[in-house]
Design an enzyme around this catalytic site. Sequence first.
Site: not given
Length: 217
Positions: A27, A56, A82-84
Amino acid sequence: MKFFADTAEIADIRELNDAGLLDGVTTNPSLIHKSGRDFMEVTKEICGIVEGPVSAEVVALDHDTMMKEAEVLRKIADNVCIKVPLTIDGLKTCRALSSDGTMVNVTLCFSANQALLAAKSGATFVSPFVGRHDDNGFDGMDLIRDIRLIYDNYDFRTEILVASVRHAVHVLESARIGADVMTAPPKVIKSLANHVLTDKGIEGFLADWAKTGQSIL
Ligand code: G3P
């Protein structure tokens, strides 16, 4: 090649998952906005449907705040990734989280050098955006070829997650190159089943079956 759905639409995720086609979900803030749902609530629901990683994305730009956001997001479920963003602060956050055993997806990658940095920071996934690359007059798939070559040269374990996939040929090329994962909108994933000869074949078989006057049920 693993298939992730690039969406926050629950009905689509369920349908693809029930067909055994989903290995994860990605997402981003735009997709959450499109869904019209609460970020935490919809992410939790998705994590309960698919077994694989669910990306996310943090929205802070500085490392300290990214870490605070990641702390909230990783409590949602064990399969949250975790998307960075691919910035120095994002890479610092990637390093800290992955050293701690948290899955990290480094996103908005547009060059092989950026992908090299993501791998050095210990990213679980790097997300090169092929469609947006094509939009700007570059060949997105050339980027995937370069990253595959570089990662194989040094045996980096970071998985290449082809993102911004717009059509079936992006999927085919990703598989040919040996990308680890591709994430695509559900309609692109479903389109892979389409073939005019399949449709014609069904039509012919059903016409002949009708002539037999038989029924299975
Ligand atoms: O996977 C990233 C994706 O959501 C961006 O896709 O089509 O907006 O470039 P697109």
